[in-house]
Design a protein around this motif. Structure first.
Motif, PDB file in Angstrom:
ATOM      1  N   MET A   1      31.690  52.512  49.810  1.00  0.00           N
ATOM      2  CA  MET A   1      31.915  51.776  48.567  1.00  0.00           C
ATOM      3  C   MET A   1      31.909  52.813  47.451  1.00  0.00           C
ATOM      4  O   MET A   1      30.931  53.569  47.301  1.00  0.00           O
TER       5      MET A   1
ATOM      6  N   VAL B   1      22.664  41.186  50.663  1.00  0.00           N
ATOM      7  CA  VAL B   1      23.421  41.297  51.906  1.00  0.00           C
ATOM      8  C   VAL B   1      22.456  41.305  53.088  1.00  0.00           C
ATOM      9  O   VAL B   1      21.482  42.063  53.092  1.00  0.00           O
TER      10      VAL B   1
ATOM     11  N   GLU C   1      19.811  44.168  52.297  1.00  0.00           N
ATOM     12  CA  GLU C   1      20.098  45.267  51.377  1.00  0.00           C
ATOM     13  C   GLU C   1      20.746  44.833  50.089  1.00  0.00           C
ATOM     14  O   GLU C   1      21.249  43.706  49.967  1.00  0.00           O
ATOM     15  N   GLU C   2      20.722  45.734  49.134  1.00  0.00           N
ATOM     16  CA  GLU C   2      21.303  45.438  47.823  1.00  0.00           C
ATOM     17  C   GLU C   2      22.824  45.319  47.964  1.00  0.00           C
ATOM     18  O   GLU C   2      23.433  45.973  48.808  1.00  0.00           O
ATOM     19  N   PHE C   3      23.405  44.515  47.126  1.00  0.00           N
ATOM     20  CA  PHE C   3      24.849  44.321  47.110  1.00  0.00           C
ATOM     21  C   PHE C   3      25.466  45.438  46.279  1.00  0.00           C
ATOM     22  O   PHE C   3      25.063  45.687  45.149  1.00  0.00           O
ATOM     23  N   LEU C   4      26.437  46.129  46.863  1.00  0.00           N
ATOM     24  CA  LEU C   4      27.091  47.221  46.144  1.00  0.00           C
ATOM     25  C   LEU C   4      28.394  46.718  45.542  1.00  0.00           C
ATOM     26  O   LEU C   4      29.180  46.069  46.225  1.00  0.00           O
TER      27      LEU C   4
ATOM     28  N   GLU D   1      36.115  49.301  48.051  1.00  0.00           N
ATOM     29  CA  GLU D   1      35.811  49.651  49.436  1.00  0.00           C
ATOM     30  C   GLU D   1      36.877  50.576  50.003  1.00  0.00           C
ATOM     31  O   GLU D   1      38.069  50.382  49.761  1.00  0.00           O
TER      32      GLU D   1
ATOM     33  N   LYS E   1      22.090  49.197  63.035  1.00  0.00           N
ATOM     34  CA  LYS E   1      22.127  49.410  61.581  1.00  0.00           C
ATOM     35  C   LYS E   1      20.776  49.928  61.100  1.00  0.00           C
ATOM     36  O   LYS E   1      20.711  50.699  60.147  1.00  0.00           O
TER      37      LYS E   1
ATOM     38  N   ASN F   1      33.616  36.714  56.948  1.00  0.00           N
ATOM     39  CA  ASN F   1      34.034  38.038  57.393  1.00  0.00           C
ATOM     40  C   ASN F   1      34.689  37.935  58.764  1.00  0.00           C
ATOM     41  O   ASN F   1      34.269  37.161  59.610  1.00  0.00           O
TER      42      ASN F   1
ATOM     43  N   VAL G   1      27.502  40.413  59.206  1.00  0.00           N
ATOM     44  CA  VAL G   1      27.084  40.728  57.837  1.00  0.00           C
ATOM     45  C   VAL G   1      27.328  39.501  56.973  1.00  0.00           C
ATOM     46  O   VAL G   1      28.432  38.972  56.949  1.00  0.00           O
TER      47      VAL G   1
ATOM     48  N   LYS H   1      38.407  42.397  55.040  1.00  0.00           N
ATOM     49  CA  LYS H   1      37.529  41.768  56.028  1.00  0.00           C
ATOM     50  C   LYS H   1      37.520  40.249  55.981  1.00  0.00           C
ATOM     51  O   LYS H   1      37.249  39.593  56.971  1.00  0.00           O
TER      52      LYS H   1
ATOM     53  N   LYS I   1      22.181  41.746  57.223  1.00  0.00           N
ATOM     54  CA  LYS I   1      22.952  42.294  58.346  1.00  0.00           C
ATOM     55  C   LYS I   1      22.154  42.219  59.638  1.00  0.00           C
ATOM     56  O   LYS I   1      20.988  42.617  59.670  1.00  0.00           O
TER      57      LYS I   1
ATOM     58  N   ILE J   1      28.548  52.081  53.365  1.00  0.00           N
ATOM     59  CA  ILE J   1      28.256  50.688  53.743  1.00  0.00           C
ATOM     60  C   ILE J   1      27.887  50.655  55.216  1.00  0.00           C
ATOM     61  O   ILE J   1      26.955  49.995  55.635  1.00  0.00           O
ATOM     62  N   GLU J   2      28.677  51.352  56.004  1.00  0.00           N
ATOM     63  CA  GLU J   2      28.391  51.379  57.440  1.00  0.00           C
ATOM     64  C   GLU J   2      29.087  52.559  58.092  1.00  0.00           C
ATOM     65  O   GLU J   2      30.060  53.098  57.573  1.00  0.00           O
TER      66      GLU J   2
HETATM   67  P1  AMP Z   1      29.812  46.027  57.653  1.00  0.00           P
HETATM   68  O1  AMP Z   1      30.013  45.332  58.966  1.00  0.00           O
HETATM   69  O2  AMP Z   1      28.470  46.624  57.468  1.00  0.00           O
HETATM   70  O3  AMP Z   1      30.961  46.898  57.299  1.00  0.00           O
HETATM   71  O4  AMP Z   1      29.952  44.885  56.545  1.00  0.00           O
HETATM   72  C1  AMP Z   1      31.067  44.028  56.496  1.00  0.00           C
HETATM   73  C2  AMP Z   1      31.560  43.922  55.096  1.00  0.00           C
HETATM   74  O5  AMP Z   1      30.576  43.339  54.256  1.00  0.00           O
HETATM   75  C3  AMP Z   1      31.877  45.258  54.447  1.00  0.00           C
HETATM   76  O6  AMP Z   1      33.136  45.719  54.788  1.00  0.00           O
HETATM   77  C4  AMP Z   1      31.734  44.916  52.985  1.00  0.00           C
HETATM   78  O7  AMP Z   1      32.889  44.266  52.489  1.00  0.00           O
HETATM   79  C5  AMP Z   1      30.609  43.936  52.979  1.00  0.00           C
HETATM   80  N1  AMP Z   1      29.327  44.621  52.726  1.00  0.00           N
HETATM   81  C6  AMP Z   1      28.473  45.107  53.642  1.00  0.00           C
HETATM   82  N2  AMP Z   1      27.407  45.664  53.046  1.00  0.00           N
HETATM   83  C7  AMP Z   1      27.583  45.505  51.728  1.00  0.00           C
HETATM   84  C8  AMP Z   1      26.825  45.849  50.574  1.00  0.00           C
HETATM   85  N3  AMP Z   1      25.639  46.442  50.668  1.00  0.00           N
HETATM   86  N4  AMP Z   1      27.326  45.535  49.372  1.00  0.00           N
HETATM   87  C9  AMP Z   1      28.515  44.903  49.246  1.00  0.00           C
HETATM   88  N5  AMP Z   1      29.264  44.545  50.281  1.00  0.00           N
HETATM   89  C10 AMP Z   1      28.817  44.837  51.513  1.00  0.00           C
END
Ligand code: AMP
Ligand code: GLY
Length: 418
Positions: A274, A142, A186-189, A193, A103, A225, A154, A215, A144, A283-284
């Motif tokens: 997002m 958030v 990181e900041e929460f978005l 999704e 990441k 998650n 996460v 998730k 990670k 997000i990823e």
């Molecule tokens: P990821 O494995 O990075 O996809 O993160 C798992 C889940 O966490 C995502 O599908 C989102 O629902 C949530 N998530 C990850 N990053 C953020 C973010 N910066 N803001 C809000 N939700 C997030």
């Protein structure tokens, strides 16, 4: 062609089912596969990280193509390893798969190429990360793990206490092993999704229909998650304006950026997005088909999957037409009772009545033990249907789902509701 698929989940079942239908595929193998995949491929008892054994099997059996589906072998360079031995493999090489494997890499890559994503800081020292958290006054945030953690790395932290706990678990207790040696904060978005999967040969990109994963473990997006509890397509938040913006500001710059950095991406790329009030943000990235999104999307694919794979390998994706049915689809995961925590496996699976022809039952974690179909993982089965609308697909799946049971089995009842 003789094709070997690497992997053992619902995603691999969906891939195998499509490849088995291809007129270009004469013999299909899957390592290690599962009890459902056994219906359409010959199972090979080799694990996804047993690179030497995969190579020997491929040589000994004149395999024409190895389709690498899961994240870990891609991130660890199975495609490079096989290619170096003269074995034809499908999937991104390690240099490109790093967009999922780290990441920290993917965040820095997005910064370099001006690709919109959440603001972040990266830490490899617990003390520095903690100091940073003590200065934050806006929650949630958030945290990670940098590396791969089976979709569980996460943590969305609502309070400072949660954040310190999460850091402690990742960096000191190492609950995700080395994956948590480095963390991203990181900041929460806020927003909707959306997942967009795309085929790419490194230059041309063909997005598949959008989808949305769920998730969280429980209804109403409660709990921890998971790898994903269900998905539907198309995603409701993905308007045509959002789609245009995503292609221009995210998908095209990502593929071009990877190419320019000598990390040409060939395979399936996953954009976790997002849709926020300030535009679409990443997000990823994943370097592969998503799971369970694939169980919702692949049933809609009309074009021969093998034809697409071959076009990608030849760098000729611009020469073929990829078509999907213009329909909605939805799938629901049937999981072990304690998933995503530690699970007990080996429970007999009962299918109490014949399932309707309108659904596909994909196997995610199943095995045959003493002649009996048993649960063999956290996510065990996935029931999928397509229809004219998401509501109809939902109705079909939930009408059938209670026919499939094992001790402690559980599913979310609200896939596709929000
Ligand atoms: P990821 O494995 O990075 O996809 O993160 C798992 C889940 O966490 C995502 O599908 C989102 O629902 C949530 N998530 C990850 N990053 C953020 C973010 N910066 N803001 C809000 N939700 C997030
Ligand atoms: N469904 C999320 C993933 O495949 O990573």
């Amino acid at each position: 062609m003789k094709v070997l698929v690497i992997g053992s989940g619902g995603r691999e079942h969906a891939i195998c089912k499509k490849l088995a239908e291809s007129k270009l595929v004469k013999e299909l193998y899957c390592a290690p596969g599962n009890a459902g995949i056994k219906e359409c491929a010959i199972l090979v008892p080799i694990g996804v990280m047993e690179f030497e054994k995969i190579a020997s099997f491929s040589k000994d059996n004149d395999i024409n193509l190895v389709f690498v589906a899961p994240d870990n072998p891609l991130a660890d360079g199975l495609v490079n390893f096989l290619e170096e031995k003269g074995i034809n493999a499908f999937g991104p090489r390690k240099e490109a798969a790093i967009i999922e494997g780290s990441k920290a890499f993917s965040k820095a890559f997005m910064k370099r190429h001006n690709i919109p994503t959440a603001l972040y800081e990266e830490f490899d020292s617990y003390e520095n990360a903690k100091k940073y958290i003590l200065k934050i006054n806006k929650y949630p945030i958030v945290i990670k793990a940098d590396g791969l953690a089976y979709g569980k790395g996460v943590i969305i932290c609502e309070t400072e206490k949660d954040a310190i706990n999460a850091l402690q678990e990742m960096m000191n207790s190492k609950v995700f092993g080395d994956a948590g040696s480095k963390v991203i904060i990181e900041e929460f978005l806020e927003g909707k999704e959306v997942t967009v999967l795309a085929f790419t040969d490194g230059k041309t990109v063909i997005p598949m229909p959008s989808s949305q994963d769920h998730k969280k473990a429980f209804d109403g997006d409660k709990g921890l998650n998971t790898g994903g509890m269900g998905a539907f397509s198309p995603a409701t938040g993905y308007t045509s304006a959002a789609e245009k913006e995503t292609i221009e500001r995210i998908i095209n710059p990502t593929i071009k950026g990877l190419f320019e950095e000598g990390r040409m991406f060939k395979g399936v790329i996953y954009f976790g997005l997002m849709v926020t009030k300030d535009g679409v943000k990443v997000i990823e990235y994943n370097a592969r088909f998503g799971d369970p999104e694939t169980e919702a999307i692949l049933p809609l694919l009309k074009t021969d999957l093998m034809e697409i794979v071959l076009a990608i390998q030849k760098g000729e994706l611009d020469k073929i037409k990829v078509e999907f049915e213009d329909k909605a689809s939805l799938c629901v995961i049937i999981a072990s009772g304690t998933y995503p925590g530690k699970v007990v496996t080996g429970y007999p699976i009962n299918i109490t009545a014949k399932l309707s022809d309108d659904v596909i039952l994909y196997h995610c974690g199943t095995a045959i033990k003493d002649g009996v179909l048993v649960s063999n993982g956290g996510r065990v089965l996935c029931l999928s249907a397509k229809a004219d609308t998401i509501e109809e697909a939902r109705e079909i799946v939930y009408k059938e789902i209670d026919k499939v049971k094992f001790e402690g089995s559980r599913y979310r009842t609200d896939i596709g509701v929000k």
